[in-house]
Design a protein around this motif. Structure first.
Motif, mmCIF file in Angstrom:
data_model
loop_
_atom_site.group_PDB
_atom_site.id
_atom_site.type_symbol
_atom_site.label_atom_id
_atom_site.label_comp_id
_atom_site.label_asym_id
_atom_site.label_seq_id
_atom_site.Cartn_x
_atom_site.Cartn_y
_atom_site.Cartn_z
ATOM 1 N N ASP A 7 -8.564 -13.415 -36.651
ATOM 2 C CA ASP A 7 -7.396 -13.879 -35.915
ATOM 3 C C ASP A 7 -7.448 -15.395 -35.870
ATOM 4 O OD1 ASP A 7 -6.172 -11.447 -35.196
ATOM 5 O OD2 ASP A 7 -7.506 -11.206 -33.480
ATOM 6 N N ILE A 8 -6.282 -16.000 -35.890
ATOM 7 C CA ILE A 8 -6.175 -17.457 -35.792
ATOM 8 C C ILE A 8 -5.333 -17.781 -34.561
ATOM 9 C CG2 ILE A 8 -5.317 -19.559 -36.883
ATOM 10 C CD1 ILE A 8 -5.782 -18.116 -39.588
ATOM 11 N N LEU A 9 -5.893 -18.595 -33.682
ATOM 12 C CA LEU A 9 -5.205 -19.016 -32.475
ATOM 13 C C LEU A 9 -5.284 -20.537 -32.420
ATOM 14 C CD1 LEU A 9 -3.956 -18.384 -29.635
ATOM 15 C CD2 LEU A 9 -6.292 -18.467 -28.765
ATOM 16 N N VAL A 10 -4.146 -21.170 -32.216
ATOM 17 C CA VAL A 10 -4.114 -22.629 -32.085
ATOM 18 C C VAL A 10 -3.657 -22.959 -30.671
ATOM 19 C CG1 VAL A 10 -3.135 -24.774 -32.962
ATOM 20 C CG2 VAL A 10 -3.608 -22.890 -34.547
ATOM 21 N N ASP A 11 -4.459 -23.772 -29.972
ATOM 22 C CA ASP A 11 -4.160 -24.165 -28.598
ATOM 23 C C ASP A 11 -3.871 -25.666 -28.571
ATOM 24 O OD1 ASP A 11 -4.116 -24.843 -25.908
ATOM 25 O OD2 ASP A 11 -5.775 -23.505 -25.391
ATOM 26 N N PRO A 12 -2.582 -26.049 -28.646
ATOM 27 C CA PRO A 12 -2.253 -27.478 -28.664
ATOM 28 C C PRO A 12 -2.720 -28.223 -27.422
ATOM 29 C CG PRO A 12 -0.360 -26.165 -29.336
ATOM 30 C CD PRO A 12 -1.401 -25.205 -28.801
ATOM 31 N N ALA A 13 -2.733 -27.558 -26.262
ATOM 32 C CA ALA A 13 -3.159 -28.230 -25.027
ATOM 33 C C ALA A 13 -4.623 -28.655 -25.105
ATOM 34 C CB ALA A 13 -2.935 -27.313 -23.822
ATOM 35 N N LYS A 14 -5.458 -27.818 -25.736
ATOM 36 C CA LYS A 14 -6.884 -28.140 -25.866
ATOM 37 C C LYS A 14 -7.202 -28.810 -27.198
ATOM 38 C CE LYS A 14 -8.455 -24.489 -22.810
ATOM 39 N NZ LYS A 14 -9.215 -23.248 -22.694
ATOM 40 N N ASP A 39 -1.037 -23.825 -42.450
ATOM 41 C CA ASP A 39 0.402 -23.533 -42.386
ATOM 42 C C ASP A 39 0.865 -23.136 -40.981
ATOM 43 O OD1 ASP A 39 0.603 -23.990 -45.121
ATOM 44 O OD2 ASP A 39 0.336 -21.872 -45.632
ATOM 45 N N HIS A 40 -0.061 -23.013 -40.028
ATOM 46 C CA HIS A 40 0.281 -22.569 -38.671
ATOM 47 C C HIS A 40 1.200 -23.596 -38.001
ATOM 48 C CE1 HIS A 40 -0.211 -21.266 -34.521
ATOM 49 N NE2 HIS A 40 -0.785 -20.158 -34.980
ATOM 50 N N ALA A 41 2.241 -23.102 -37.351
ATOM 51 C CA ALA A 41 3.241 -23.977 -36.726
ATOM 52 C C ALA A 41 2.643 -24.917 -35.681
ATOM 53 C CB ALA A 41 4.346 -23.129 -36.092
ATOM 54 N N ASP A 42 1.594 -24.494 -34.970
ATOM 55 C CA ASP A 42 1.014 -25.317 -33.908
ATOM 56 C C ASP A 42 -0.166 -26.170 -34.362
ATOM 57 O OD1 ASP A 42 2.822 -24.402 -31.983
ATOM 58 O OD2 ASP A 42 1.566 -22.673 -31.490
ATOM 59 N N TRP A 43 -0.588 -26.032 -35.626
ATOM 60 C CA TRP A 43 -1.737 -26.785 -36.130
ATOM 61 C C TRP A 43 -1.407 -28.261 -36.236
ATOM 62 C CZ3 TRP A 43 -6.658 -27.272 -36.632
ATOM 63 C CH2 TRP A 43 -7.195 -28.155 -37.555
ATOM 64 N N ASP A 44 -2.348 -29.079 -35.866
ATOM 65 C CA ASP A 44 -2.247 -30.528 -36.010
ATOM 66 C C ASP A 44 -3.522 -31.008 -36.679
ATOM 67 O OD1 ASP A 44 -3.023 -33.347 -34.882
ATOM 68 O OD2 ASP A 44 -0.842 -33.176 -34.635
ATOM 69 N N PRO A 45 -3.440 -31.891 -37.672
ATOM 70 C CA PRO A 45 -4.635 -32.338 -38.393
ATOM 71 C C PRO A 45 -5.680 -33.047 -37.534
ATOM 72 C CG PRO A 45 -2.671 -32.868 -39.647
ATOM 73 C CD PRO A 45 -2.222 -32.385 -38.294
ATOM 74 N N GLY A 46 -5.324 -33.427 -36.306
ATOM 75 C CA GLY A 46 -6.288 -34.052 -35.420
ATOM 76 C C GLY A 46 -7.065 -33.066 -34.558
ATOM 77 N N PHE A 47 -6.758 -31.776 -34.679
ATOM 78 C CA PHE A 47 -7.427 -30.757 -33.859
ATOM 79 C C PHE A 47 -8.808 -30.431 -34.396
ATOM 80 C CE2 PHE A 47 -3.323 -28.453 -32.258
ATOM 81 C CZ PHE A 47 -2.918 -29.612 -31.634
#
Length: 136
Positions: A7-14, A39-47
């Motif tokens: 599973d892949i979960l992206v947490d922009p807040a954290k 390709d995940h909509a919430d992914w950011d390269p700084g995470f």
């Protein structure tokens, strides 16, 4: 269709992505997971990334040759998808043998020639604590 292995979960807040590997993971499965993460909509390269390797994944596909194949895949993926000041990846491996493989991966990709700092931990709490610290 192959059974789902993570599973892949992206947490922009954290500012973190979690790849939770629970099935019979292989090197191609991990490459697919990273492709999906990019390709995940919430992914950011700084995470940062936390990869949790559960009890089910086997070790058969994790040879030096396949790890080098993963390394060849990850170099351009990291260049395209990890643009933070010092991106970090935390591996969580409760199993001793799997943790040795994660440590081998970290050694193969030392900070001297790899843009990502890698840590290997027994628990999610340890990994989260390390990721919460300011990078060196």
């Amino acid at each position: 269709m192959a059974p789902k292995t993570c599973d892949i979960l992206v947490d922009p807040a954290k500012r973190i992505a979690l790849i939770d590997v629970f099935g019979a993971a292989t090197i191609p499965c991990l490459m697919q997971a990273f492709g999906e993460l990019g390709d995940h909509a919430d992914w950011d390269p700084g995470f940062d990334i936390m990869i949790v390797i559960g009890d089910a994944p086997g070790l058969e596909s994790f040879t030096l040759a396949t790890m080098e194949e993963l390394q060849a895949f990850m170099r351009p993926w990291n260049q395209a998808n990890r643009t933070g000041a010092r991106p970090r990846t935390a591996f969580v491996c409760p199993d001793d043998l799997k943790r040795v493989i994660a440590e081998l991966w970290a050694a193969m990709n030392s900070p001297d020639h790899w843009p990502v700092e890698i840590g290997v931990f027994v628990t999610r709490r340890q990994a989260a604590s390390w990721l919460a610290q300011a990078p060196l």
